[in-house]
Scaffold this motif. Structure first.
Motif, PDB file in Angstrom:
ATOM      1  N   VAL A 241      -8.890  -0.440  -6.825  1.00  6.40           N
ATOM      2  CA  VAL A 241      -8.768   0.984  -7.128  1.00  6.40           C
ATOM      3  C   VAL A 241      -9.581   1.856  -6.182  1.00  6.40           C
ATOM      4  CG1 VAL A 241      -9.240   2.752  -8.860  1.00  6.40           C
ATOM      5  CG2 VAL A 241      -8.223   0.588  -9.554  1.00  6.40           C
ATOM      6  N   GLU A 242     -10.877   1.567  -6.033  1.00  5.68           N
ATOM      7  CA  GLU A 242     -11.725   2.429  -5.189  1.00  5.68           C
ATOM      8  C   GLU A 242     -11.238   2.419  -3.742  1.00  5.68           C
ATOM      9  OE1 GLU A 242     -13.423   0.906  -8.720  1.00  5.68           O
ATOM     10  OE2 GLU A 242     -12.985  -0.250  -6.884  1.00  5.68           O
ATOM     11  N   ASN A 243     -10.809   1.249  -3.266  1.00  2.87           N
ATOM     12  CA  ASN A 243     -10.284   1.164  -1.909  1.00  2.87           C
ATOM     13  C   ASN A 243      -8.978   1.935  -1.772  1.00  2.87           C
ATOM     14  OD1 ASN A 243     -12.424  -0.451  -1.117  1.00  2.87           O
ATOM     15  ND2 ASN A 243     -11.320  -2.369  -1.456  1.00  2.87           N
ATOM     16  N   ASP A 244      -8.157   1.874  -2.812  1.00  3.79           N
ATOM     17  CA  ASP A 244      -6.872   2.565  -2.788  1.00  3.79           C
ATOM     18  C   ASP A 244      -7.069   4.085  -2.765  1.00  3.79           C
ATOM     19  OD1 ASP A 244      -4.150   2.639  -2.644  1.00  3.79           O
ATOM     20  OD2 ASP A 244      -3.773   1.845  -4.645  1.00  3.79           O
ATOM     21  N   VAL A 245      -7.951   4.571  -3.633  1.00  5.69           N
ATOM     22  CA  VAL A 245      -8.221   6.015  -3.679  1.00  5.69           C
ATOM     23  C   VAL A 245      -8.761   6.489  -2.333  1.00  5.69           C
ATOM     24  CG1 VAL A 245      -9.685   7.785  -4.721  1.00  5.69           C
ATOM     25  CG2 VAL A 245      -8.585   6.082  -6.176  1.00  5.69           C
TER      26      VAL A 245
ATOM     27  N   VAL B 257       0.843  -1.198   0.000  1.00  2.00           N
ATOM     28  CA  VAL B 257       0.000   0.000   0.000  1.00  2.00           C
ATOM     29  C   VAL B 257       0.880   1.249   0.000  1.00  2.00           C
ATOM     30  CG1 VAL B 257      -1.979  -1.094   1.123  1.00  2.00           C
ATOM     31  CG2 VAL B 257      -0.209  -0.058   2.536  1.00  2.00           C
ATOM     32  N   LYS B 258       0.315   2.338  -0.566  1.00  2.00           N
ATOM     33  CA  LYS B 258       1.008   3.626  -0.679  1.00  2.00           C
ATOM     34  C   LYS B 258       2.330   3.438  -1.439  1.00  2.00           C
ATOM     35  CE  LYS B 258       1.086   4.349   3.740  1.00  2.00           C
ATOM     36  NZ  LYS B 258       1.363   4.983   5.041  1.00  2.00           N
ATOM     37  N   GLY B 259       3.271   4.336  -1.237  1.00  2.00           N
ATOM     38  CA  GLY B 259       4.624   4.197  -1.752  1.00  2.00           C
ATOM     39  C   GLY B 259       4.743   3.719  -3.181  1.00  2.00           C
ATOM     40  N   GLN B 260       5.476   2.610  -3.351  1.00  2.00           N
ATOM     41  CA  GLN B 260       5.750   2.094  -4.690  1.00  2.00           C
ATOM     42  C   GLN B 260       4.479   1.609  -5.381  1.00  2.00           C
ATOM     43  OE1 GLN B 260       8.538   3.697  -4.374  1.00  2.00           O
ATOM     44  NE2 GLN B 260       9.559   2.263  -5.749  1.00  2.00           N
ATOM     45  N   ALA B 261       3.446   1.317  -4.628  1.00  3.34           N
ATOM     46  CA  ALA B 261       2.181   0.895  -5.240  1.00  3.34           C
ATOM     47  C   ALA B 261       1.576   2.035  -6.047  1.00  3.34           C
ATOM     48  CB  ALA B 261       1.204   0.435  -4.153  1.00  3.34           C
ATOM     49  N   VAL B 262       1.527   3.218  -5.463  1.00  5.54           N
ATOM     50  CA  VAL B 262       0.936   4.364  -6.168  1.00  5.54           C
ATOM     51  C   VAL B 262       1.938   5.008  -7.110  1.00  5.54           C
ATOM     52  CG1 VAL B 262       1.485   6.182  -4.496  1.00  5.54           C
ATOM     53  CG2 VAL B 262      -0.623   6.330  -5.804  1.00  5.54           C
ATOM     54  N   ALA B 263       3.221   4.783  -6.900  1.00  9.49           N
ATOM     55  CA  ALA B 263       4.251   5.342  -7.789  1.00  9.49           C
ATOM     56  C   ALA B 263       4.048   4.886  -9.226  1.00  9.49           C
ATOM     57  CB  ALA B 263       5.647   4.938  -7.313  1.00  9.49           C
ATOM     58  N   GLN B 264       3.462   3.702  -9.391  1.00 11.31           N
ATOM     59  CA  GLN B 264       3.273   3.171 -10.742  1.00 11.31           C
ATOM     60  C   GLN B 264       2.259   3.975 -11.546  1.00 11.31           C
ATOM     61  OE1 GLN B 264       5.696   1.045 -11.179  1.00 11.31           O
ATOM     62  NE2 GLN B 264       5.977   1.330  -8.967  1.00 11.31           N
ATOM     63  N   CYS B 265       1.543   4.881 -10.899  1.00 12.78           N
ATOM     64  CA  CYS B 265       0.565   5.724 -11.596  1.00 12.78           C
ATOM     65  C   CYS B 265       1.204   6.973 -12.198  1.00 12.78           C
ATOM     66  CB  CYS B 265      -0.555   6.135 -10.628  1.00 12.78           C
ATOM     67  SG  CYS B 265      -1.540   4.747 -10.032  1.00 12.78           S
ATOM     68  N   TYR B 266       2.475   7.209 -11.932  1.00 15.95           N
ATOM     69  CA  TYR B 266       3.178   8.364 -12.470  1.00 15.95           C
ATOM     70  C   TYR B 266       3.778   8.042 -13.836  1.00 15.95           C
ATOM     71  CZ  TYR B 266       3.013  10.857  -7.978  1.00 15.95           C
ATOM     72  OH  TYR B 266       2.596  11.525  -6.851  1.00 15.95           O
ATOM     73  N   GLU B 267       3.974   9.085 -14.641  1.00 20.39           N
ATOM     74  CA  GLU B 267       4.659   8.900 -15.919  1.00 20.39           C
ATOM     75  C   GLU B 267       6.091   8.429 -15.702  1.00 20.39           C
ATOM     76  OE1 GLU B 267       3.382   9.111 -18.939  1.00 20.39           O
ATOM     77  OE2 GLU B 267       1.396   9.600 -18.123  1.00 20.39           O
ATOM     78  N   ARG B 268       6.700   8.875 -14.612  1.00 23.88           N
ATOM     79  CA  ARG B 268       8.075   8.475 -14.292  1.00 23.88           C
ATOM     80  C   ARG B 268       8.081   7.929 -12.858  1.00 23.88           C
ATOM     81  NH1 ARG B 268      11.625  13.320 -17.113  1.00 23.88           N
ATOM     82  NH2 ARG B 268       9.898  14.284 -18.258  1.00 23.88           N
TER      83      ARG B 268
END
Length: 372
Positions: A212-216, A104-115
């Motif tokens: 996704v909904e849980n993550d947001v 959760v958080k961190g590298q999990a959400v990092a994958q949503c960035y262009e870089r």
């Protein structure tokens, strides 16, 4: 002291990096990139500002002024690559030991960035069922170089593995409102009882993530937790924006809305949505439940002031009293700051600031009794 033009240029570069859009800096006059770098460090968004610098469409700054961003970004890339390798190895080892976990958080959400490698990383947060939490503690504790005292009520244990700070969670605890915590408990049930998860292919290792909904929803509650308990930086809000943007066509908005309303967070959501649109350049259609009414824009401006003042997890605040004074005086300083924040928050969210205060104070008393 940052000038208004420095702050404006900072946000312009941040928007450019966040969305990979062109930016023009000539309207802001002479730009102090050293001051902007300091702001970026305080908000944990150096990589986004570095990306923004690549999109300047008018006068390019001198290479000597840009070089500190290049150096920081190179170090970010190396750290993130190493962290991804660590997550992959740890996930496989735990699976072989019969332990399943969600990142959760961190590298999990990092994958949503262009870089993804340019996002400033922090800890490795692992979320797991109660039985896996017990097994993970038993499996990982002997391998750790240090282990902090467990927070039993929150089902949280922090330890250091191969120089990485790892946090084990069997509960996504917010600690500002029982309604929010009940909804987070439902995220637990949906994830582990209902099997509602998604995956990230981390160099061949399938890493489980929240749906996704849980993550947001969870990322937003994390924003609220730190907004009310010390300070929140732009990194977490940018994470929230990129997560919504990436899954804007697939989110179950009915499920998300139901969670927000049961948690009592719709007012806060709309104010932060106005901040995301007005200050971070988020496309309005990609922010669920966004409203362009003037009252939300006014709240967004006050949110901006608090975020700039406090920094990432309170980075910009003077915490030197921790090393100067005995325990009782430190707690007195903390209480005084907390009361000052209540006043600031009440100007933005009058009802919520008062509603959340008893739970926050109770949590602070519990921490004090533990000697934290």
């Amino acid at each position: 002291m940052n000038t208004p033009h420095t702050e404006e240029a900072f946000f312009a570069l941040l928007r450019a990096g966040l969305w990979e859009d062109d930016v023009r800096l000539l309207p802001y006059g002479a730009i102090d990139l050293a001051a902007i770098l300091d702001m970026a460090k305080g908000q944990a968004v150096v990589g986004l500002l570095a990306a923004g610098l690549e999109h300047i469409a008018d006068a390019k700054p001198p290479k000597s002024d840009v070089m500190p961003f290049v150096v920081h970004t190179f170090m970010l890339e190396q750290r993130n690559k190493a962290m991804n390798r660590f997550i992959g190895v740890a996930t496989e080892k735990m699976r072989k030991a019969g332990i399943e976990t969600l990142l959760v958080k961190g590298q999990a959400v990092a994958q949503c960035y262009e870089r993804p490698l340019w996002r400033v990383s922090g800890d490795v947060d692992l979320f797991m069922s109660d039985d896996n939490y017990v097994k993970a503690k038993r499996f990982l504790t002997p391998l750790a170089s240090s282990v902090e005292e467990e927070h039993v009520r929150e089902k949280h244990l922090a330890l250091t593995l191969d120089s990485w700070e790892v946090e084990l969670h069997a509960r996504l605890y917010c600690g500002i409102s029982p309604r929010i915590d009940r909804e987070l408990d439902d995220v637990y049930a949906d994830s582990f009882g209902g099997g509602n998860v998604r995956t990230w292919d981390n160099n061949g290792v399938q890493v489980l993530l929240l749906a996704v909904e849980n993550d947001v929803f969870y990322v937003f509650t994390h924003i609220m937790q730190h907004f009310y308990k010390g300070g929140i930086g732009l990194r977490q809000i940018c994470d929230w924006c990129r997560l919504m943007w990436t899954y804007r066509h697939t989110m179950d908005l009915h499920k998300l809305e139901a969670r927000l309303r049961r948690a009592g967070l719709m007012t806060s959501w709309r104010a932060f949505a106005a901040f995301a649109v007005g200050w971070l350049g988020m496309e309005p259609s990609a922010v669920p439940f966004y409203s362009d009414e003037p009252r939300w824009r006014r709240k967004a401006a006050r949110i901006k002031d608090f975020v700039v003042m406090s920094g990432n997890f309170g980075h910009n605040r003077d915490n030197t009293y921790y090393g100067k004074y005995p325990y009782v005086l430190r707690k007195a300083f903390s209480l005084a700051r907390r009361m000052g924040d209540v006043v600031r928050h009440a100007r933005i969210f009058p009802a919520d600031a008062l509603r959340f205060m008893p739970t926050i104070v109770l949590h602070g008393v519990r921490s004090a009794l533990r000697g934290e």
